[in-house]
Design an enzyme around this catalytic site. Structure first.
Site, PDB file in Angstrom:
ATOM      1  N   ARG A  56       3.536 -31.978   6.931  1.00  0.00           N
ATOM      2  CA  ARG A  56       3.961 -30.829   7.738  1.00  0.00           C
ATOM      3  C   ARG A  56       2.786 -30.293   8.555  1.00  0.00           C
ATOM      4  O   ARG A  56       2.958 -29.879   9.705  1.00  0.00           O
ATOM      5  CB  ARG A  56       4.568 -29.744   6.851  1.00  0.00           C
ATOM      6  CG  ARG A  56       5.177 -28.597   7.646  1.00  0.00           C
ATOM      7  CD  ARG A  56       5.927 -27.603   6.769  1.00  0.00           C
ATOM      8  NE  ARG A  56       5.060 -26.952   5.803  1.00  0.00           N
ATOM      9  CZ  ARG A  56       5.482 -26.102   4.868  1.00  0.00           C
ATOM     10  NH1 ARG A  56       6.765 -25.780   4.789  1.00  0.00           N
ATOM     11  NH2 ARG A  56       4.632 -25.546   4.028  1.00  0.00           N
ATOM     12  N   HIS A 107      -7.164 -18.661  28.049  1.00  0.00           N
ATOM     13  CA  HIS A 107      -5.985 -19.079  27.290  1.00  0.00           C
ATOM     14  C   HIS A 107      -5.869 -20.602  27.174  1.00  0.00           C
ATOM     15  O   HIS A 107      -5.484 -21.114  26.136  1.00  0.00           O
ATOM     16  CB  HIS A 107      -4.705 -18.548  27.945  1.00  0.00           C
ATOM     17  CG  HIS A 107      -4.493 -17.074  27.765  1.00  0.00           C
ATOM     18  ND1 HIS A 107      -5.367 -16.130  28.251  1.00  0.00           N
ATOM     19  CD2 HIS A 107      -3.498 -16.381  27.167  1.00  0.00           C
ATOM     20  CE1 HIS A 107      -4.924 -14.924  27.947  1.00  0.00           C
ATOM     21  NE2 HIS A 107      -3.784 -15.038  27.282  1.00  0.00           N
ATOM     22  N   LYS A 153       4.236 -24.262  11.420  1.00  0.00           N
ATOM     23  CA  LYS A 153       3.610 -23.317  10.489  1.00  0.00           C
ATOM     24  C   LYS A 153       2.301 -22.830  11.108  1.00  0.00           C
ATOM     25  O   LYS A 153       1.201 -23.268  10.736  1.00  0.00           O
ATOM     26  CB  LYS A 153       3.397 -23.985   9.131  1.00  0.00           C
ATOM     27  CG  LYS A 153       3.201 -22.967   8.008  1.00  0.00           C
ATOM     28  CD  LYS A 153       3.423 -23.599   6.659  1.00  0.00           C
ATOM     29  CE  LYS A 153       3.101 -22.670   5.512  1.00  0.00           C
ATOM     30  NZ  LYS A 153       3.907 -21.464   5.416  1.00  0.00           N
ATOM     31  N   GLU A 185      15.977 -17.386   7.954  1.00  0.00           N
ATOM     32  CA  GLU A 185      15.121 -17.520   6.767  1.00  0.00           C
ATOM     33  C   GLU A 185      14.549 -16.149   6.455  1.00  0.00           C
ATOM     34  O   GLU A 185      14.961 -15.147   7.044  1.00  0.00           O
ATOM     35  CB  GLU A 185      14.019 -18.552   7.007  1.00  0.00           C
ATOM     36  CG  GLU A 185      13.094 -18.224   8.177  1.00  0.00           C
ATOM     37  CD  GLU A 185      12.048 -19.303   8.437  1.00  0.00           C
ATOM     38  OE1 GLU A 185      11.535 -19.896   7.479  1.00  0.00           O
ATOM     39  OE2 GLU A 185      11.745 -19.525   9.623  1.00  0.00           O
ATOM     40  N   LEU A 209      11.388 -22.574   9.434  1.00  0.00           N
ATOM     41  CA  LEU A 209      10.331 -23.419   8.879  1.00  0.00           C
ATOM     42  C   LEU A 209      10.952 -24.405   7.882  1.00  0.00           C
ATOM     43  O   LEU A 209      11.698 -23.983   6.990  1.00  0.00           O
ATOM     44  CB  LEU A 209       9.273 -22.573   8.164  1.00  0.00           C
ATOM     45  CG  LEU A 209       8.079 -23.409   7.711  1.00  0.00           C
ATOM     46  CD1 LEU A 209       7.139 -23.652   8.879  1.00  0.00           C
ATOM     47  CD2 LEU A 209       7.341 -22.769   6.567  1.00  0.00           C
TER      48      LEU A 209
HETATM   49  N1  PDD Z   1       5.271 -19.169   3.353  1.00  0.00           N
HETATM   50  N2  PDD Z   1       9.653 -19.805   5.810  1.00  0.00           N
HETATM   51  C1  PDD Z   1       8.552 -19.110   6.137  1.00  0.00           C
HETATM   52  C2  PDD Z   1       8.576 -18.279   7.366  1.00  0.00           C
HETATM   53  C3  PDD Z   1       7.393 -19.180   5.325  1.00  0.00           C
HETATM   54  O1  PDD Z   1       6.288 -18.507   5.668  1.00  0.00           O
HETATM   55  C4  PDD Z   1       7.436 -19.985   4.147  1.00  0.00           C
HETATM   56  C5  PDD Z   1       6.261 -20.107   3.223  1.00  0.00           C
HETATM   57  C6  PDD Z   1       8.611 -20.673   3.836  1.00  0.00           C
HETATM   58  C7  PDD Z   1       8.730 -21.568   2.619  1.00  0.00           C
HETATM   59  O2  PDD Z   1       8.010 -22.762   2.798  1.00  0.00           O
HETATM   60  P1  PDD Z   1       7.415 -23.552   1.530  1.00  0.00           P
HETATM   61  O3  PDD Z   1       8.547 -23.797   0.618  1.00  0.00           O
HETATM   62  O4  PDD Z   1       6.871 -24.808   2.128  1.00  0.00           O
HETATM   63  O5  PDD Z   1       6.344 -22.675   0.915  1.00  0.00           O
HETATM   64  C8  PDD Z   1       9.696 -20.571   4.701  1.00  0.00           C
HETATM   65  C9  PDD Z   1       4.002 -19.363   2.680  1.00  0.00           C
HETATM   66  C10 PDD Z   1       4.111 -19.465   1.197  1.00  0.00           C
HETATM   67  C11 PDD Z   1       3.044 -18.291   3.171  1.00  0.00           C
HETATM   68  O6  PDD Z   1       3.088 -18.001   4.354  1.00  0.00           O
HETATM   69  O7  PDD Z   1       2.252 -17.790   2.366  1.00  0.00           O
END
Ligand code: PDD
Length: 291
Positions: A56, A107, A153, A185, A209
């Site tokens: 990812r 930028h 991410k 989400e 995400l």
């Molecule tokens: N966050 N959606 C968003 C917007 C997120 O920030 C996260 C995780 C998830 C879940 O993804 P995963 O299962 O891969 O952790 C979904 C992490 C934990 C953070 O920002 O700290």
């Protein structure tokens, strides 16, 4: 030493104390939020789904047109060394890459000679206490004000920050993001809904995400033959759900039992969420735990 950050931390090829890990104020992560990150859970000193997290990371880097500065083997070695040096058995590894620091503010991308900034550290994995898990947590709904590439991410998290702060100010654990009448989400988690015994999961689009935990949940649902539909979920379906859960690398599977102050279902964590939590623990223990 911060009780939250293990030392040494990793910065640009070196392992060093946190206080010595300095970054230029011209770093594009600082100026523009121009960077990416990952959070990898560690159980019994073994990184959970590290390959998937690194894939990812690669996809997000490609999405922002930043070449991965490290090979998979280098990432694995950094993660292994951080895990070994940290004092906790269960940890959370944070990885971040930014587009580096140029000698001016512009930028557009800096010249290729500007190296990306790579930062990583280990924290203790903070799990949800059993008493909170037993009663579930509260959530609010907010409009999804993020950009249109929520599948990446990236460290530019201002809309997520503001959404979660709203939740915290209302005594809630998470803010659920609604866009065009659809549940996408949470501010920092994926969201699942149960209705009439069927697990509903929003599909992976550019507006969500692709969670690593989300994939584990879908795999466990398939393994245990839980009826599952991956499709868009309307705000109305969310509000009339029997169960709502949040999932993430740090929260695992956690029941949301109030939504905007109203009970979800009967206001208690539901049976399917309880089962999924147990399946998740069993799976984790099978693949990760020693002894
Ligand atoms: N966050 N959606 C968003 C917007 C997120 O920030 C996260 C995780 C998830 C879940 O993804 P995963 O299962 O891969 O952790 C979904 C992490 C934990 C953070 O920002 O700290």
């Amino acid at each position: 030493m911060s009780p939250y950050v293990a030392e040494p931390v990793y910065l640009n090829g070196r392992f060093l104390p946190l206080a010595e890990a300095g970054v230029s104020p011209l770093d594009r992560g600082f100026l523009y939020g121009d960077g990416v990150y990952e959070v990898v859970p560690v159980y019994s000193r073994q990184a959970f789904r590290l390959d998937e997290h690194l894939q990812r990371l690669e996809a997000t880097l490609a999405g922002i047109r930043l070449t991965n500065p490290l090979a998979v083997g280098d990432w694995q070695a950094i993660v292994a060394r951080l895990i070994e040096a940290a004092p906790w058995e269960d940890q959370s590894i944070y990885l971040q890459v930014t587009r580096g620091a140029d000698d001016k503010r512009d930028h557009a991308f800096p010249p290729a000679s500007v190296p990306p900034t790579v930062f990583a550290f280990a924290s203790p994995l903070v799990t949800t206490p059993a008493n909170i898990r037993a009663q579930g947590v509260g959530a609010i709904t907010v409009p999804d004000l993020r950009w249109a590439r929520c599948d990446l991410k990236v460290i530019s998290l201002l809309a997520n920050v503001l959404a979660r702060q709203q939740a915290v100010e209302q005594g809630c654990a998470e803010a659920l993001l609604i866009r065009d009448g659809l549940l996408k989400e949470g501010a920092a988690s994926n969201i699942f809904v149960v209705k009439d015994g069927v697990l509903l999961a929003p599909p992976k689009t550019q507006l969500m995400l692709p969670g690593i935990t989300y994939d584990v949940i879908l795999e466990l649902a398939a393994t245990h033959r839980l009826p599952l539909a991956v499709r868009e979920i309307t705000e109305m379906e969310l509000r009339t759900a029997d169960e709502v859960w949040m999932t993430s690398s740090t929260k695992e599977v956690l029941a949301i039992t109030t939504l905007d102050g109203q009970p979800v279902g009967n206001g208690q964590p539901g049976p399917i969420g309880e089962r999924m939590w147990q399946w998740y623990q069993d799976f984790k223990n099978t693949v990760m735990r020693k002894g």
